[in-house]
Design an enzyme around this catalytic site. Structure first.
Site, PDB file in Angstrom:
ATOM      1  N   ASP A 199     123.838 -31.880  41.313  1.00  0.00           N
ATOM      2  CA  ASP A 199     122.644 -31.450  40.582  1.00  0.00           C
ATOM      3  C   ASP A 199     122.890 -31.455  39.070  1.00  0.00           C
ATOM      4  OD1 ASP A 199     121.335 -31.152  42.956  1.00  0.00           O
ATOM      5  OD2 ASP A 199     121.463 -28.950  43.003  1.00  0.00           O
ATOM      6  N   ASP A 230      76.885   8.721  43.007  1.00  0.00           N
ATOM      7  CA  ASP A 230      76.088   9.829  42.463  1.00  0.00           C
ATOM      8  C   ASP A 230      75.656  10.689  43.635  1.00  0.00           C
ATOM      9  OD1 ASP A 230      74.059  11.484  41.231  1.00  0.00           O
ATOM     10  OD2 ASP A 230      73.931   9.995  39.630  1.00  0.00           O
ATOM     11  N   ASP A 231      75.749  12.019  43.502  1.00  0.00           N
ATOM     12  CA  ASP A 231      75.370  12.879  44.617  1.00  0.00           C
ATOM     13  C   ASP A 231      73.880  13.228  44.607  1.00  0.00           C
ATOM     14  OD1 ASP A 231      75.396  14.506  42.427  1.00  0.00           O
ATOM     15  OD2 ASP A 231      76.794  15.985  43.248  1.00  0.00           O
ATOM     16  N   ASP A 242     118.354 -46.329  39.507  1.00  0.00           N
ATOM     17  CA  ASP A 242     119.038 -45.646  40.600  1.00  0.00           C
ATOM     18  C   ASP A 242     120.523 -45.488  40.267  1.00  0.00           C
ATOM     19  OD1 ASP A 242     118.536 -44.902  43.639  1.00  0.00           O
ATOM     20  OD2 ASP A 242     120.515 -45.846  43.500  1.00  0.00           O
ATOM     21  N   ASN A 264     128.318 -36.183  45.551  1.00  0.00           N
ATOM     22  CA  ASN A 264     128.009 -34.987  46.345  1.00  0.00           C
ATOM     23  C   ASN A 264     129.123 -34.695  47.346  1.00  0.00           C
ATOM     24  OD1 ASN A 264     125.552 -34.264  45.180  1.00  0.00           O
ATOM     25  ND2 ASN A 264     124.373 -35.633  46.511  1.00  0.00           N
ATOM     26  N   ASP A 273      78.858   8.708  38.283  1.00  0.00           N
ATOM     27  CA  ASP A 273      78.275   9.862  37.592  1.00  0.00           C
ATOM     28  C   ASP A 273      79.349  10.912  37.341  1.00  0.00           C
ATOM     29  OD1 ASP A 273      75.643  11.239  36.789  1.00  0.00           O
ATOM     30  OD2 ASP A 273      76.670  12.755  38.010  1.00  0.00           O
ATOM     31  N   GLU A 322     118.283 -39.588  43.738  1.00  0.00           N
ATOM     32  CA  GLU A 322     118.953 -40.053  42.513  1.00  0.00           C
ATOM     33  C   GLU A 322     118.202 -41.218  41.893  1.00  0.00           C
ATOM     34  OE1 GLU A 322     121.123 -42.165  45.972  1.00  0.00           O
ATOM     35  OE2 GLU A 322     120.128 -40.244  45.610  1.00  0.00           O
TER      36      GLU A 322
END
Length: 467
Positions: free
Chosen positions: A357, A22-23, A340, A348, A66, A383
């Protein structure tokens, strides 16, 4: 640089900062006194440029602006604040000397959260501030989450489409909708339903896709303050009711407006209702609801990621170890199995890790299909899998182990159409509680030792731990 930046706002021990723009110095002082008495920390600015600098650097929790400043139109300054990513999430209250509906609509369109008319009623001011601070918390958390994810290259794309929302207007009967219900139906593409109080309470038990996103509730229904009682009932169902609420009030009823906001109303509106304001405030509450939903979904996703193995969708080791300990404390006996895959390294090496995967994911699905929802099934290593369930019966445990071994090894895994088929076998080690003497940690070690025996004796076997 505005002098306020040199101040030590933290010395007061306050956590919520409000920027008053606000001024006119007297106006700022009056507002500061009201807010400081309510234990808020107050920052001040008397020009639009100072306001922007403070907002960007100190990130206040709320801005009271304001509209009649000499160096800038308040609505335009609000627009600039909402256009900056660093300040867009900060709630803004515009203050005006006149009840100028055109300016109010313009401000709402530019992103203002509310309007107050001078002289500002202190009760309404503080209630609105508390309400907006609560609502702004979800947006701040969401912004912080997005910034953290973006820094890690994990930010989600912004949602660009939302289906129709469910908006429930509460009345005393279905026979004659209020004119504002008809207004919403004409100007929104959302689904508008008309509910009684009892139906509104029942609606929060519906599935999420059918639950109302917004309730619009007159403060008085059959009796005075029925709407406030309904609001309190809805907010008490916080675990089920995430809907936003708008309370409709008689003109000038500031006392009950403050009560509604403190009870958890998202917004308030006074009669006579302005069509454009009603539509804009409903749209604003709907955006807030979707932001809250997005935050809740983000939190839930984070929780799931913390306890889930991303490759298989099973629980991960962290969750498994914690939950296994709790299961061991139940006193109901416990069976622990270590599972397991045999010679997995060869898969792999021969077919590649991507194929490995796929095999792990397929094995997880086979194991899940042959276990119960109450069982603990987790991937705890490369695994290696863990299965645990309450109850300790050697014959049943051995039968389950054999069933899992057969489920894994009976059929080869087809990686892709026309691709190679991979046959996998499973070794299983089992340990059971004996009386009340075995801890979950001890059972895990025993099951692991039984697994090594199965491996040593030729693999593709089920072995019970023998002391």
């Amino acid at each position: 640089m505005p002098s306020v930046l040199k101040g030590h706002y933290w010395e007061y021990g306050m956590t919520r900062r409000i920027l008053v723009v606000d001024d006119v110095a007297a106006n700022r002082i009056v507002m500061k006194v009201k807010l400081r008495q309510a234990y808020f920390d107050v920052l001040q600015a008397d020009t639009s440029e100072d306001a922007l600098a403070i907002a960007q650097q100190l990130k206040p929790d709320l801005i009271i602006l304001d509209m009649g400043m000499t160096d800038a139109d308040g609505v335009n300054l609000c627009e600039r604040l909402k256009a900056e990513p660093a300040t867009a999430h900060i709630p803004v209250i515009l203050v005006t000397t006149l009840n100028d509906q055109a300016s109010k609509i313009r401000g709402l369109r530019m992103g203002a959260d509310d309007f107050l008319t001078k002289p500002v009623d202190e009760l309404t001011l503080l209630a609105r501030v508390r309400s907006l601070l609560r609502a702004g918390e979800a947006q701040r958390l969401l912004s912080a989450r997005d910034e953290a994810c973006a820094g890690r290259g994990m930010s989600d794309p912004a949602a660009t489409f939302h289906g129709p929302a469910n908006i429930a207007t509460v009345t005393t009967s279905h026979s004659k909708p209020d004119h504002w219900t008809s207004t919403l139906s004409r100007h929104l593409r959302d689904r508008i339903s008309i509910l009684t109080c009892d139906e509104a309470l029942a609606a929060v038990e519906l599935p999420d896709r059918l639950m109302p996103d917004i309730f619009i509730i007159p403060v008085d229904l059959v009796e005075r303050n029925d709407g406030l009682r309904l609001l309190a009932d809805l907010r008490s169902r916080g675990h089920r009711c995430s809907a936003q609420t708008i309370i409709l009030l008689p003109e000038g009823d500031t006392e009950r407006a403050a009560m509604a906001l403190d009870l958890g109303a998202g917004d308030i509106l006074y009669h006579p209702l302005d069509r454009d304001e009603l539509v804009l405030r409903v749209a604003h509450q709907l955006r807030r609801k979707r932001q809250t939903d997005r935050l809740e979904a983000s939190v839930q996703e984070g929780l799931e990621m913390a306890v889930t193995d991303s490759l298989t969708g099973l629980h991960n080791r962290r969750y498994a170890m914690h939950h296994l300990e709790k299961m061991g404390q139940s006193g109901a006996g416990l069976t622990v199995m270590m599972l397991d895959l045999d010679h997995f390294k060869q898969i792999n090496d021969r077919f590649g890790h991507a194929s490995g995967d796929k095999v792990l994911a397929a094995i997880a699905r086979r194991l899940s299909a042959h276990t119960q929802n109450t069982d603990l099934l987790a991937r705890i290593g490369g695994e290696e899998f863990l299965l645990a369930f309450n109850g300790a019966n050697r014959a049943i445990a051995f039968d389950i182990g054999e069933r899992l071994r057969h489920a894994v090894g009976a059929e080869p895994i087809q990686l892709s159409a026309g691709g190679p088929q991979i046959r996998v076998t499973l070794s299983v080690g089992i340990a059971l509680t004996q009386g009340q003497t075995n801890s979950a940690e001890a059972l895990l070690e025993q099951a692991d030792r039984a697994l090594y025996r199965a491996k040593a004796e030729g693999r593709n076997a089920v072995t019970m731990f023998a002391a």
